[in-house]
Design a protein around this motif. Structure first.
Motif, PDB file in Angstrom:
ATOM      1  N   TRP A 198      -8.625  -9.265  17.107  1.00  0.00           N
ATOM      2  CA  TRP A 198      -7.612  -8.545  16.383  1.00  0.00           C
ATOM      3  C   TRP A 198      -7.131  -9.273  15.267  1.00  0.00           C
ATOM      4  N   ALA A 199      -6.471 -10.568  15.524  1.00  0.00           N
ATOM      5  CA  ALA A 199      -6.086 -11.444  14.616  1.00  0.00           C
ATOM      6  C   ALA A 199      -6.786 -11.561  13.511  1.00  0.00           C
ATOM      7  N   LYS A 200      -8.350 -12.071  13.736  1.00  0.00           N
ATOM      8  CA  LYS A 200      -9.133 -12.336  12.928  1.00  0.00           C
ATOM      9  C   LYS A 200      -9.509 -11.292  11.903  1.00  0.00           C
ATOM     10  N   THR A 201      -9.276 -10.034  12.571  1.00  0.00           N
ATOM     11  CA  THR A 201      -9.653  -8.795  11.564  1.00  0.00           C
ATOM     12  C   THR A 201      -8.631  -8.751  10.711  1.00  0.00           C
ATOM     13  N   VAL A 202      -7.404  -8.736  10.965  1.00  0.00           N
ATOM     14  CA  VAL A 202      -6.180  -8.574  10.223  1.00  0.00           C
ATOM     15  C   VAL A 202      -6.232  -9.660   9.244  1.00  0.00           C
ATOM     16  N   PHE A 203      -6.305 -10.904   9.403  1.00  0.00           N
ATOM     17  CA  PHE A 203      -6.609 -11.849   8.555  1.00  0.00           C
ATOM     18  C   PHE A 203      -7.601 -11.917   7.533  1.00  0.00           C
ATOM     19  N   GLU A 204      -8.773 -11.228   7.997  1.00  0.00           N
ATOM     20  CA  GLU A 204     -10.069 -11.120   6.966  1.00  0.00           C
ATOM     21  C   GLU A 204      -9.363  -9.907   5.921  1.00  0.00           C
ATOM     22  N   PHE A 205      -8.690  -8.818   6.508  1.00  0.00           N
ATOM     23  CA  PHE A 205      -8.343  -7.801   5.557  1.00  0.00           C
ATOM     24  C   PHE A 205      -7.184  -8.239   4.581  1.00  0.00           C
ATOM     25  N   ALA A 206      -6.273  -9.173   4.989  1.00  0.00           N
ATOM     26  CA  ALA A 206      -5.268  -9.940   4.345  1.00  0.00           C
ATOM     27  C   ALA A 206      -5.887 -10.605   3.207  1.00  0.00           C
ATOM     28  N   ALA A 207      -7.078 -11.366   3.360  1.00  0.00           N
ATOM     29  CA  ALA A 207      -7.591 -12.260   2.438  1.00  0.00           C
ATOM     30  C   ALA A 207      -8.452 -11.153   1.657  1.00  0.00           C
ATOM     31  N   SER A 208      -9.112 -10.363   1.866  1.00  0.00           N
ATOM     32  CA  SER A 208     -10.024  -9.468   1.062  1.00  0.00           C
ATOM     33  C   SER A 208      -8.951  -8.418   0.105  1.00  0.00           C
ATOM     34  N   TYR A 209      -7.848  -8.253   0.743  1.00  0.00           N
ATOM     35  CA  TYR A 209      -6.762  -7.548  -0.211  1.00  0.00           C
ATOM     36  C   TYR A 209      -6.265  -8.512  -1.141  1.00  0.00           C
ATOM     37  N   HIS A 210      -6.064  -9.909  -1.096  1.00  0.00           N
ATOM     38  CA  HIS A 210      -5.698 -10.857  -2.265  1.00  0.00           C
ATOM     39  C   HIS A 210      -6.788 -11.150  -3.094  1.00  0.00           C
ATOM     40  N   LYS A 211      -8.083 -10.900  -2.536  1.00  0.00           N
ATOM     41  CA  LYS A 211      -9.237 -11.161  -3.486  1.00  0.00           C
ATOM     42  C   LYS A 211      -9.409  -9.782  -4.266  1.00  0.00           C
ATOM     43  N   SER A 212      -8.732  -8.561  -3.813  1.00  0.00           N
ATOM     44  CA  SER A 212      -9.387  -7.143  -4.163  1.00  0.00           C
ATOM     45  C   SER A 212     -10.908  -6.922  -4.302  1.00  0.00           C
ATOM     46  N   VAL A 213     -11.647  -7.412  -3.233  1.00  0.00           N
ATOM     47  CA  VAL A 213     -12.903  -7.162  -3.231  1.00  0.00           C
ATOM     48  C   VAL A 213     -13.595  -5.778  -3.463  1.00  0.00           C
ATOM     49  N   ILE A 214     -12.432  -4.942  -3.045  1.00  0.00           N
ATOM     50  CA  ILE A 214     -12.782  -3.223  -3.346  1.00  0.00           C
ATOM     51  C   ILE A 214     -11.195  -2.937  -3.743  1.00  0.00           C
ATOM     52  N   SER A 215     -11.075  -1.555  -3.919  1.00  0.00           N
ATOM     53  CA  SER A 215      -9.823  -1.104  -4.029  1.00  0.00           C
ATOM     54  C   SER A 215      -8.905  -1.557  -3.011  1.00  0.00           C
ATOM     55  N   ARG A 216      -7.731  -2.132  -3.444  1.00  0.00           N
ATOM     56  CA  ARG A 216      -6.743  -2.469  -2.520  1.00  0.00           C
ATOM     57  C   ARG A 216      -6.213  -1.190  -1.530  1.00  0.00           C
ATOM     58  N   ASP A 217      -6.168  -0.195  -2.266  1.00  0.00           N
ATOM     59  CA  ASP A 217      -5.531   0.957  -1.315  1.00  0.00           C
ATOM     60  C   ASP A 217      -6.888   1.276  -0.181  1.00  0.00           C
ATOM     61  N   HIS A 218      -8.039   1.258  -0.790  1.00  0.00           N
ATOM     62  CA  HIS A 218      -9.300   1.535   0.206  1.00  0.00           C
ATOM     63  C   HIS A 218      -9.154   0.393   1.474  1.00  0.00           C
ATOM     64  N   ILE A 219      -8.834  -0.828   1.212  1.00  0.00           N
ATOM     65  CA  ILE A 219      -8.829  -1.947   2.079  1.00  0.00           C
ATOM     66  C   ILE A 219      -7.858  -1.541   2.937  1.00  0.00           C
ATOM     67  N   VAL A 220      -6.736  -1.144   2.716  1.00  0.00           N
ATOM     68  CA  VAL A 220      -5.648  -0.898   3.522  1.00  0.00           C
ATOM     69  C   VAL A 220      -6.045   0.534   4.438  1.00  0.00           C
ATOM     70  N   GLN A 221      -6.695   1.466   3.854  1.00  0.00           N
ATOM     71  CA  GLN A 221      -6.882   2.713   4.651  1.00  0.00           C
ATOM     72  C   GLN A 221      -8.075   2.501   5.519  1.00  0.00           C
ATOM     73  N   ALA A 222      -9.013   1.333   5.300  1.00  0.00           N
ATOM     74  CA  ALA A 222      -9.885   1.055   6.247  1.00  0.00           C
ATOM     75  C   ALA A 222      -9.519   0.449   7.395  1.00  0.00           C
ATOM     76  N   LEU A 223      -8.250  -0.047   7.361  1.00  0.00           N
ATOM     77  CA  LEU A 223      -7.854  -0.854   8.741  1.00  0.00           C
ATOM     78  C   LEU A 223      -7.379   0.230   9.679  1.00  0.00           C
ATOM     79  N   VAL A 224      -7.018   1.469   9.119  1.00  0.00           N
ATOM     80  CA  VAL A 224      -6.629   2.452  10.136  1.00  0.00           C
ATOM     81  C   VAL A 224      -7.368   2.653  11.759  1.00  0.00           C
ATOM     82  N   PRO A 225      -8.597   3.194  11.283  1.00  0.00           N
ATOM     83  CA  PRO A 225      -9.436   3.000  12.361  1.00  0.00           C
ATOM     84  C   PRO A 225      -9.558   1.966  13.498  1.00  0.00           C
TER      85      PRO A 225
END
Length: 422
Positions: free
Chosen positions: A348-375
């Motif tokens: 779980w910690a690695k998952t959250v950190f990878e999401f945070a890094a991808s948000y930083h890099k804007s690999v896709i829409s930042r809003d879509h990154i945040v939404q994808a974390l929900v499930p």
């Protein structure tokens, strides 16, 4: 939104009539008529009991209520509280209201209250949730006294919660904020807290308000400002924390205004948090009383299905966000039966950190990154609830501390994926 537009002519007239004060008690509302009366009575009782000599004003920032909430706030007579307590204030207690928007915007509500506190030169500003049905008069003293008398700049709450409440706070917001910024503030996104006039004034001047995430997640941004600005922070025990039924609440919106704001804060604060290697406790005031936790009822099958469905349907998106090893592990977990389901703390910690890094890099829409974390969060929530369904409050605390330890231990991994140019 310019500060001047928050302070309308009518609101300014009300503030001028109040004059300078010592303490502002802020109430952001939107259709809270069902719960607001006991909250107002508790605030009034707290003022009479704890601050009878101080100049205090209750300021209601309303987001377009249609149920008469503002009228209930301004029309609440303190006479009833006097008759019960037999304690009388030595100052006039003002209660005023302003409508800041036609629809609720928590960040704008907070900004309106802080702007009013700044104009009134308040030494302390306390925010209270309008649906805190368990509020006690002593809450006001516990929050405001450290700011008003002891020169703290921010006092955050610490609550007793049922195991099924505060799951997002205990599984993501607290561990992540603690690992990143090094302060063990258990409620970085709080609905009750107190700030000094100095912190309120400085926070109002931040560029945060020009960003969507700053307006939406202003509460957690305020906490981060207090930490990164070396303001004096503390927390206090308030007691039990319950909410009205939130079965219809929007988890996506909640994740956006909390996790999204937390992720967004990382870019500008990188020089500071990248050098922090551990966490430090903050002064915690008051004593923690015993509370009996009720058994947790969890729709385990439903949570597991939502997690598994999310992993399957969002796999193309996850390939842009997550490492191959983490995604492979998530697919393995998604194949587990409910009886064997486990989303381990380190994964779980690695998952959250990878999401945070991808948000930083804007690999896709930042809003879509945040939404994808929900499930994925739902899967972690299921594991947390299963692990603690028969645990005591001490067991739950140990579980949360263990998770925080994993976030801190794996922080170098965040720095690694943050710097990765992929």
């Amino acid at each position: 939104m310019a500060e001047e537009t928050l302070l309308t002519d009518d609101f300014l007239r009300q503030l001028i009539n109040v004059g300078e004060v010592d303490i502002v008690v802020g109430l952001p509302t939107h259709n809270n008529a069902k719960t607001i009366d006991p909250v107002i009575r508790a605030i009034q009782a707290g003022i009479l009991k704890c601050f009878p000599r101080e100049r205090v004003v209750i300021i209601n920032a309303d987001g377009g209520s249609q149920d008469g909430t503002p009228e209930r706030v301004t029309g609440a007579s303190i006479d009833d509280v006097w008759n019960v307590s037999k304690v009388y204030a030595l100052r006039t207690l003002h209660s005023i209201s302003t409508r800041y928007a036609r629809t609720p915007e928590p960040g704008t509500a907070l900004r309106t209250i802080l702007a009013a506190a700044d104009l009134l030169r308040a030494k302390a500003c306390v925010l209270v949730s309008p649906d805190s049905t368990t509020i006690e008069p002593d809450w006001l003293q516990r929050l405001a006294r450290p700011v008003y008398n002891d020169n703290f700049d921010m006092v955050s709450p610490s609550y007793h919660r049922q195991t099924s409440e505060g799951v997002l706070m205990r599984n993501l917001l607290y561990p992540m904020t603690r690992a990143i910024y090094g302060h063990r503030i258990r409620e970085p996104y709080a609905s009750e807290f107190a700030v000094s006039g100095r912190l309120a004034t400085d926070f109002l001047a931040k560029e945060t308000w020009n960003e969507d995430w700053g307006r939406v997640g202003a509460e957690i941004c305020l906490t981060i400002t207090a930490i990164t600005g070396n303001y004096r922070t503390s927390q206090c025990f308030l007691g039990a924390k319950t909410h009205p039924d939130r079965s219809g609440s929007d988890l996506v919106a909640t994740i956006r205004r909390t996790v999204g704001a937390l992720f967004a804060s990382l870019d500008s604060n990188f020089p500071l948090w990248s050098t922090i290697t551990d966490s430090q406790p903050v002064p915690t005031l008051g004593t923690q009383s015993e509370v009996t936790l009720e058994p947790v009822r969890v729709n385990r099958k439903r949570l597991r299905e939502m997690f598994a469905t999310g992993v399957a349907e969002l796999e193309p998106i996850f390939r842009s966000i997550l490492s191959e090893s983490t995604l492979s592990e998530l697919k393995r977990i998604a194949g587990l039966d409910v009886s064997d389901f486990n989303y381990p703390a380190d994964v779980w910690a690695k998952t959250v950190f990878e999401f945070a890094a991808s948000y930083h890099k804007s690999v896709i829409s930042r809003d879509h990154i945040v939404q994808a974390l929900v499930p994925l969060y739902r899967g972690r929530a299921l594991t947390f609830l299963l692990e603690n369904r028969e645990g005591s409050e001490e067991d739950v605390d140990r579980s949360v501390e263990s998770l925080c330890g994993e976030f801190e231990r794996l922080k170098p991994y965040l720095l690694e994926v943050w710097a990765d140019r992929k």
